[in-house]
Write an enzyme that holds these catalytic residues in place. Sequence first.
Site, PDB file in Angstrom:
ATOM      1  N   ASN A  34     -34.092 -13.621 -24.609  1.00  0.00           N
ATOM      2  CA  ASN A  34     -32.619 -13.188 -24.575  1.00  0.00           C
ATOM      3  C   ASN A  34     -32.074 -13.591 -23.578  1.00  0.00           C
ATOM      4  O   ASN A  34     -30.917 -14.074 -23.620  1.00  0.00           O
ATOM      5  CB  ASN A  34     -32.687 -11.875 -25.075  1.00  0.00           C
ATOM      6  CG  ASN A  34     -32.344 -11.502 -26.576  1.00  0.00           C
ATOM      7  OD1 ASN A  34     -31.851 -10.609 -26.721  1.00  0.00           O
ATOM      8  ND2 ASN A  34     -33.080 -12.256 -27.247  1.00  0.00           N
ATOM      9  N   ASN A  92     -28.039  -6.249 -25.903  1.00  0.00           N
ATOM     10  CA  ASN A  92     -27.743  -7.106 -26.884  1.00  0.00           C
ATOM     11  C   ASN A  92     -28.144  -6.668 -28.218  1.00  0.00           C
ATOM     12  O   ASN A  92     -29.371  -6.198 -28.378  1.00  0.00           O
ATOM     13  CB  ASN A  92     -28.238  -8.762 -26.862  1.00  0.00           C
ATOM     14  CG  ASN A  92     -28.149  -9.407 -28.019  1.00  0.00           C
ATOM     15  OD1 ASN A  92     -27.117  -9.461 -28.346  1.00  0.00           O
ATOM     16  ND2 ASN A  92     -28.993 -10.030 -28.432  1.00  0.00           N
ATOM     17  N   HIS A 239     -23.752 -14.553 -32.962  1.00  0.00           N
ATOM     18  CA  HIS A 239     -24.329 -13.209 -32.264  1.00  0.00           C
ATOM     19  C   HIS A 239     -24.797 -13.089 -30.993  1.00  0.00           C
ATOM     20  O   HIS A 239     -24.932 -12.224 -30.018  1.00  0.00           O
ATOM     21  CB  HIS A 239     -25.558 -12.738 -33.448  1.00  0.00           C
ATOM     22  CG  HIS A 239     -25.841 -11.231 -33.202  1.00  0.00           C
ATOM     23  ND1 HIS A 239     -25.251 -10.225 -32.882  1.00  0.00           N
ATOM     24  CD2 HIS A 239     -27.347 -10.859 -33.002  1.00  0.00           C
ATOM     25  CE1 HIS A 239     -25.708  -9.206 -33.009  1.00  0.00           C
ATOM     26  NE2 HIS A 239     -27.178  -9.552 -32.906  1.00  0.00           N
ATOM     27  N   TRP A 240     -25.424 -14.710 -30.510  1.00  0.00           N
ATOM     28  CA  TRP A 240     -26.063 -14.748 -29.158  1.00  0.00           C
ATOM     29  C   TRP A 240     -25.079 -14.973 -28.360  1.00  0.00           C
ATOM     30  O   TRP A 240     -25.051 -16.194 -27.676  1.00  0.00           O
ATOM     31  CB  TRP A 240     -27.179 -15.532 -29.398  1.00  0.00           C
ATOM     32  CG  TRP A 240     -28.558 -15.202 -29.994  1.00  0.00           C
ATOM     33  CD1 TRP A 240     -28.503 -13.803 -30.336  1.00  0.00           C
ATOM     34  CD2 TRP A 240     -29.456 -15.774 -30.458  1.00  0.00           C
ATOM     35  NE1 TRP A 240     -29.783 -13.649 -31.242  1.00  0.00           N
ATOM     36  CE2 TRP A 240     -30.491 -14.917 -31.290  1.00  0.00           C
ATOM     37  CE3 TRP A 240     -29.879 -17.259 -30.578  1.00  0.00           C
ATOM     38  CZ2 TRP A 240     -31.681 -15.239 -31.581  1.00  0.00           C
ATOM     39  CZ3 TRP A 240     -31.163 -17.544 -31.203  1.00  0.00           C
ATOM     40  CH2 TRP A 240     -32.030 -16.744 -31.708  1.00  0.00           C
TER      41      TRP A 240
END
Length: 267
Positions: A34, A92, A239-240
């Site tokens: 991530n 996140n 989303h990322w």
Amino acid sequence: MDVGDTELAYTEFGAGSPVVWLHGSGPGATGMSNFGANLAAFEDYRNIVVDLPGWGGSPRPAMDEPLIFHAAERICRALTALGIDRAHLVGNSYGGGVAMRIAMRHPDRVDRLVLMAPGGVLPQDATPWPVGLEHLFAYMAAENPSREAMARFVRLMVYDETLATEALIDERYESSLKAHPELPIPPNFGDLTPDLALIDAPTLLVWGREDQTVPLTWAPTILQGIPNAELRVLPRCRHWVQYERAPEFNHIVREFLQGGAAAASKG
């Protein structure tokens, strides 16, 4: 590191004020998958990048409580084990929910919060699930998930699908096979909505405008519920955020951690 009833895998990088990075719940997720590409921009901080229980190198202990609640307490134990009294938290999705839970229950341990489309706060009627969550849960429920299923999931996480590289898909797929979460579908993440007002820390919400997993329409509840929160929305982003818009993300997060609008409004 030993946190009592389990162990947590983690990576440490840099030196300075501590920042704890908490990843999402997607299949194959780890702390470094991530956030690994962001760390160079934060080398003047002490970065602790954790694999949450059941993901990456961290085993999943038996639990009878919601995922977010369980993980939050283990992260607090990890801070103690590392000799950290107080830290910035960057989370996140699922990791954002873990960060919020820590800020609610242990406000003395939290300096500033950065939350990217955090979990744990659902609208009263969240069905049908957003397409990203549908794919996430379907992958987690599959006995033998395919690489193509992972490819479909990864492509939903980014607006620019060229960022869903074959290498990234392979990395996430291999990681998911090593530590496939054994969870009810959908998992019991826990509901943080009733306690949002308990968060006293300055909070930055960062959202991709085109997020198809935790949609932007879910943001107002959190923005209005946390007394000292501000929201940044990045266009052409899903989303990322930390991966798809890394330079902008690194800039605005560094600015916030060093002091910004949230700190000014609190004064």
